[in-house]
Scaffold this motif. Structure first.
Motif, PDB file in Angstrom:
ATOM      1  N   LEU A  54     -11.876  12.393  70.009  1.00 28.83           N
ATOM      2  CA  LEU A  54     -11.646  12.749  68.661  1.00 28.83           C
ATOM      3  C   LEU A  54     -10.582  13.733  68.873  1.00 28.83           C
ATOM      4  N   PRO A  55      -9.646  14.226  67.874  1.00 33.28           N
ATOM      5  CA  PRO A  55     -10.111  13.551  66.352  1.00 33.28           C
ATOM      6  C   PRO A  55      -9.512  12.107  66.317  1.00 33.28           C
ATOM      7  N   LEU A  56      -9.743  11.412  65.331  1.00 32.04           N
ATOM      8  CA  LEU A  56      -9.251  10.238  65.039  1.00 32.04           C
ATOM      9  C   LEU A  56      -8.222   9.904  63.827  1.00 32.04           C
ATOM     10  N   ARG A  57      -7.423   9.151  64.198  1.00 36.39           N
ATOM     11  CA  ARG A  57      -6.612   8.701  62.977  1.00 36.39           C
ATOM     12  C   ARG A  57      -6.965   7.874  61.976  1.00 36.39           C
ATOM     13  N   LYS A  58      -6.161   7.512  60.963  1.00 36.29           N
ATOM     14  CA  LYS A  58      -6.995   6.990  60.122  1.00 36.29           C
ATOM     15  C   LYS A  58      -7.135   5.236  60.371  1.00 36.29           C
ATOM     16  N   ASP A  59      -6.511   4.784  61.153  1.00 36.00           N
ATOM     17  CA  ASP A  59      -6.365   3.436  61.524  1.00 36.00           C
ATOM     18  C   ASP A  59      -7.543   3.414  62.632  1.00 36.00           C
ATOM     19  N   GLU A  60      -7.733   4.362  63.217  1.00 36.65           N
ATOM     20  CA  GLU A  60      -8.966   4.490  64.280  1.00 36.65           C
ATOM     21  C   GLU A  60     -10.124   4.557  63.677  1.00 36.65           C
ATOM     22  N   LYS A  61     -10.198   5.316  62.445  1.00 39.20           N
ATOM     23  CA  LYS A  61     -11.432   5.364  61.850  1.00 39.20           C
ATOM     24  C   LYS A  61     -11.815   4.100  60.944  1.00 39.20           C
ATOM     25  N   GLU A  62     -10.992   3.323  60.491  1.00 42.74           N
ATOM     26  CA  GLU A  62     -10.938   1.834  59.944  1.00 42.74           C
ATOM     27  C   GLU A  62     -11.692   1.145  61.023  1.00 42.74           C
ATOM     28  N   ALA A  63     -11.076   1.087  62.075  1.00 39.16           N
ATOM     29  CA  ALA A  63     -11.347   0.211  63.301  1.00 39.16           C
ATOM     30  C   ALA A  63     -12.999   0.722  63.617  1.00 39.16           C
ATOM     31  N   ILE A  64     -13.180   1.958  63.857  1.00 35.63           N
ATOM     32  CA  ILE A  64     -14.638   2.286  64.117  1.00 35.63           C
ATOM     33  C   ILE A  64     -15.647   1.701  63.125  1.00 35.63           C
ATOM     34  N   GLU A  65     -15.173   1.699  61.630  1.00 35.96           N
ATOM     35  CA  GLU A  65     -16.003   1.355  60.723  1.00 35.96           C
ATOM     36  C   GLU A  65     -16.308  -0.217  60.855  1.00 35.96           C
ATOM     37  N   ALA A  66     -15.214  -0.648  60.830  1.00 37.72           N
ATOM     38  CA  ALA A  66     -15.195  -2.316  61.145  1.00 37.72           C
ATOM     39  C   ALA A  66     -16.338  -2.643  62.277  1.00 37.72           C
ATOM     40  N   ALA A  67     -16.284  -1.850  63.436  1.00 36.33           N
ATOM     41  CA  ALA A  67     -17.088  -2.145  64.682  1.00 36.33           C
ATOM     42  C   ALA A  67     -18.610  -1.864  63.979  1.00 36.33           C
ATOM     43  N   LYS A  68     -18.816  -0.657  63.684  1.00 35.44           N
ATOM     44  CA  LYS A  68     -20.161  -0.272  63.094  1.00 35.44           C
ATOM     45  C   LYS A  68     -20.832  -1.206  62.067  1.00 35.44           C
ATOM     46  N   THR A  69     -19.969  -1.975  61.096  1.00 40.43           N
ATOM     47  CA  THR A  69     -20.469  -2.977  60.357  1.00 40.43           C
ATOM     48  C   THR A  69     -20.567  -4.157  61.040  1.00 40.43           C
ATOM     49  N   ALA A  70     -19.962  -4.705  61.841  1.00 42.77           N
ATOM     50  CA  ALA A  70     -20.320  -5.576  62.819  1.00 42.77           C
ATOM     51  C   ALA A  70     -21.547  -5.492  63.704  1.00 42.77           C
ATOM     52  N   ILE A  71     -21.916  -4.415  64.166  1.00 42.07           N
ATOM     53  CA  ILE A  71     -23.110  -4.003  64.945  1.00 42.07           C
ATOM     54  C   ILE A  71     -24.294  -3.954  64.039  1.00 42.07           C
ATOM     55  N   ALA A  72     -24.017  -3.588  62.926  1.00 42.18           N
ATOM     56  CA  ALA A  72     -25.322  -3.531  62.053  1.00 42.18           C
ATOM     57  C   ALA A  72     -25.505  -4.953  61.500  1.00 42.18           C
ATOM     58  N   LYS A  73     -24.573  -5.677  61.493  1.00 40.25           N
ATOM     59  CA  LYS A  73     -24.828  -7.092  61.045  1.00 40.25           C
ATOM     60  C   LYS A  73     -25.350  -8.004  62.267  1.00 40.25           C
ATOM     61  N   ALA A  74     -25.241  -7.752  63.723  1.00 38.60           N
ATOM     62  CA  ALA A  74     -25.679  -8.211  64.532  1.00 38.60           C
ATOM     63  C   ALA A  74     -27.239  -7.776  64.796  1.00 38.60           C
ATOM     64  N   GLU A  75     -27.436  -6.523  64.422  1.00 43.23           N
ATOM     65  CA  GLU A  75     -28.621  -6.079  64.645  1.00 43.23           C
ATOM     66  C   GLU A  75     -29.428  -6.136  63.225  1.00 43.23           C
ATOM     67  N   GLY A  76     -29.220  -6.768  62.283  1.00 44.88           N
ATOM     68  CA  GLY A  76     -29.907  -7.284  60.948  1.00 44.88           C
ATOM     69  C   GLY A  76     -29.867  -6.024  60.300  1.00 44.88           C
ATOM     70  N   ARG A  77     -28.961  -5.217  60.215  1.00 46.94           N
ATOM     71  CA  ARG A  77     -29.088  -4.111  59.452  1.00 46.94           C
ATOM     72  C   ARG A  77     -28.173  -4.052  58.134  1.00 46.94           C
ATOM     73  N   SER A  78     -27.708  -5.221  57.928  1.00 45.91           N
ATOM     74  CA  SER A  78     -26.891  -5.351  56.710  1.00 45.91           C
ATOM     75  C   SER A  78     -26.884  -6.707  56.251  1.00 45.91           C
TER      76      SER A  78
END
Length: 106
Positions: free
Chosen positions: A82-106
């Protein structure tokens, strides 16, 4: 978190357009190799979806890499400083979305 068979998984060609996704079960007490657990069969008929043998193989290999990809993504998220740049925040959100999908939370 969703439950799934832990990795590693492997992809093994059974026929020209059929691949098996398997989990090695190791050996028994006598040292005999146990039959792998079949997790999925990837079978694509060219007439059904327009995929050829290379597509079927690529899909099987991608599926077999799923547990490793999920763990790598989790590690990626925990390693961000931390702190994160805008592109890093976007990459983290994409990663969180993919993990949620794999775990059945989306």
């Amino acid at each position: 978190m969703s439950k799934h068979t832990p990795g590693p998984w492997t992809a093994r060609q059974q026929f020209a357009n059929r691949w098996l996704i398997e989990k090695d079960q190791g050996t028994n007490d006598a040292g005999e190799k146990l039959i792998p657990l079949c997790l999925a069969a990837v079978h694509i008929t060219i007439l059904e979806v327009g995929c050829g043998e290379r597509d079927t193989e690529a899909n099987a290999r991608l599926i077999s890499a799923a547990p490793d990809l999920l763990e790598a993504l989790r590690g990626f998220l925990s390693a961000f400083p931390l702190p994160l740049r805008k592109d890093e925040k976007e990459a983290i959100e994409a990663a969180k979305t993919a993990i949620a999908k794999a775990e059945g939370r989306s």
